[in-house]
Design an enzyme around this catalytic site. Structure first.
Site, PDB file in Angstrom:
ATOM      1  N   ARG A 142     -86.965  39.991  12.082  1.00 38.83           N
ATOM      2  CA  ARG A 142     -87.928  39.212  12.855  1.00 38.83           C
ATOM      3  C   ARG A 142     -87.342  38.893  14.219  1.00 38.83           C
ATOM      4  NH1 ARG A 142     -91.185  40.717   9.766  1.00 38.83           N
ATOM      5  NH2 ARG A 142     -92.544  39.537   8.375  1.00 38.83           N
ATOM      6  N   GLU A 189     -95.880  42.084  20.992  1.00 43.29           N
ATOM      7  CA  GLU A 189     -96.054  43.504  20.705  1.00 43.29           C
ATOM      8  C   GLU A 189     -97.483  43.933  21.035  1.00 43.29           C
ATOM      9  OE1 GLU A 189     -94.856  44.214  16.647  1.00 43.29           O
ATOM     10  OE2 GLU A 189     -92.858  43.383  16.963  1.00 43.29           O
ATOM     11  N   HIS A 196     -91.905  48.663  15.911  1.00 41.77           N
ATOM     12  CA  HIS A 196     -92.144  47.889  14.692  1.00 41.77           C
ATOM     13  C   HIS A 196     -92.628  48.804  13.563  1.00 41.77           C
ATOM     14  CE1 HIS A 196     -93.181  43.575  13.190  1.00 41.77           C
ATOM     15  NE2 HIS A 196     -92.707  44.341  12.217  1.00 41.77           N
TER      16      HIS A 196
END
Length: 361
Positions: free
Chosen positions: A261, A290, A309
């Site tokens: 994270r 993001e 990600h």
């Protein structure tokens, strides 16, 4: 039971519907299947905002407003389960998310209302642990940078770390967090003949030692590790736990890997450490915003490897997770030992016990 199953662009509702049919159809055929957010780009934005700010920021999905008044169960992946959702579903007794993270569920409120919450611990543990090891190699051996150079017409042989490119053998790997993913990273690294140290205040010395690792405090891990890899879950207590002071303890030849994270790390402090070459490099799969903004300092650095990600995104991790969730709920309803219950105190709630007795017949 009546159930609402809301998938999204990552795992469509159809997958949850098939999993219900396989594992829970004997408990109810009144199943509403839909999608909370079908647009991939919007999903990435909305789920990240929920992870940062909690489920209460979201409005209640139209399907829930229309069908939720008499529904017993709500399941999905990233669908936000807020107090507003619970207000719209007064008969709600089971919430299930097919992920390890619980950022999209107001667990405290669910517990108060006698709603049992399930998640799927370790659903993408193999995917993320594979990726973390890959990121260590990519960062240290310049794999992504060399590929990018070739595609852009350059036969590149020199890099920021050219004077001290490491082999994995005999290096010290520091794992921050030792849950499902951390344990698998340790197991997969064992073949490299590395030394593994672990910071995890919630895991015993015995468990860590049984995995061939050594439990240490965070400062010792940061100062002795050649690679620091983040595998802790983000909470209010550990936000920005890795800051300027902690990064300042790292060896100038060390690498920082984050497939966990972004909120666990002070992003400005990390960017500065890389810019000033206080550490040798980093590999990052997670970011506070993001997609990563065009003005991000990480985009200007040559000693960082960036990915979008994707650490947990494998075919197996995605398609199997609704089945893991439904199978565990079925075990519970069948009176067997369930593995993924989050708030076990609900089992003592009188309203829940009455509902459960009715469902079990």
């Amino acid at each position: 039971m009546k159930a609402i199953l809301l998938g999204d662009a990552m795992i469509p509702g159809e997958g949850f519907g098939k999993a219900w049919e396989k594992h829970l159809s004997k408990y109810g055929s009144d199943v509403i299947v839909g999608n909370w957010e079908s647009d991939w780009g919007q999903l990435q934005y909305r789920r990240l905002e929920v992870e940062k700010r909690g489920p209460e920021i979201e409005t209640v999905d139209e399907t829930i407003l229309k069908e939720g008044k008499d529904a017993d169960a709500l399941m999905g992946l990233f669908v936000p389960v807020s107090s507003k959702v619970m207000d719209a579903m007064p008969n709600l007794r089971i919430v299930g998310v097919s992920r390890a993270g619980l950022e999209n569920v107001n667990v405290e409120e669910a517990t108060k209302r006698g709603i049992l919450v399930f998640n799927v611990k370790g659903r993408n543990a193999h995917a993320v642990s594979d990726f973390a090891v890959g990121m260590m190699l990519a960062a240290a051996r310049n794999i992504a940078k060399a590929h990018y150079a070739i595609q852009n017409g350059e036969w590149r042989k020199t890099f920021v770390n050219s004077n001290c490119i490491p082999e994995m053998h005999d290096k010290t790997i520091g794992l921050v967090g030792f849950g499902y993913i951390g344990k698998l990273v340790a197991k997969k690294l064992s073949g490299f003949d590395v030394n593994i140290v672990v910071y995890d205040p919630y895991t015993s010395d015995e468990v860590i030692e049984a995995a061939g690792a050594k439990k240490v405090e965070l400062d010792e891990l940061m100062s002795t590790s050649d690679f620091v890899s983040i595998h802790a879950r983000l909470t209010d207590k550990n936000k920005n736990m890795i800051g300027e002071r902690e990064l300042g303890l790292m060896k100038p030849t060390a690498y920082f890997i984050n497939t966990g994270r972004a909120g666990l790390v002070d992003q400005d402090a990390l960017a500065n450490a890389l810019k000033e070459q206080k550490i040798m490099g980093a590999a990052l799969d997670v970011f506070t915003t993001e997609p990563i903004p065009a003005d991000s300092p990480f985009l200007k650095l040559d000693n960082v490897t960036l990915t979008t990600h994707i650490a947990g995104t494998t075919t197996e991790a995605l398609t199997n997770s609704p089945y893991l969730l439904m199978a565990d709920v079925a075990k519970f309803l069948n009176g067997e030992q369930a593995d993924f219950i989050v708030n076990k105190e609900v089992l003592e709630n009188e309203d829940f016990k009455a509902w459960l007795a009715k469902v079990r017949g």
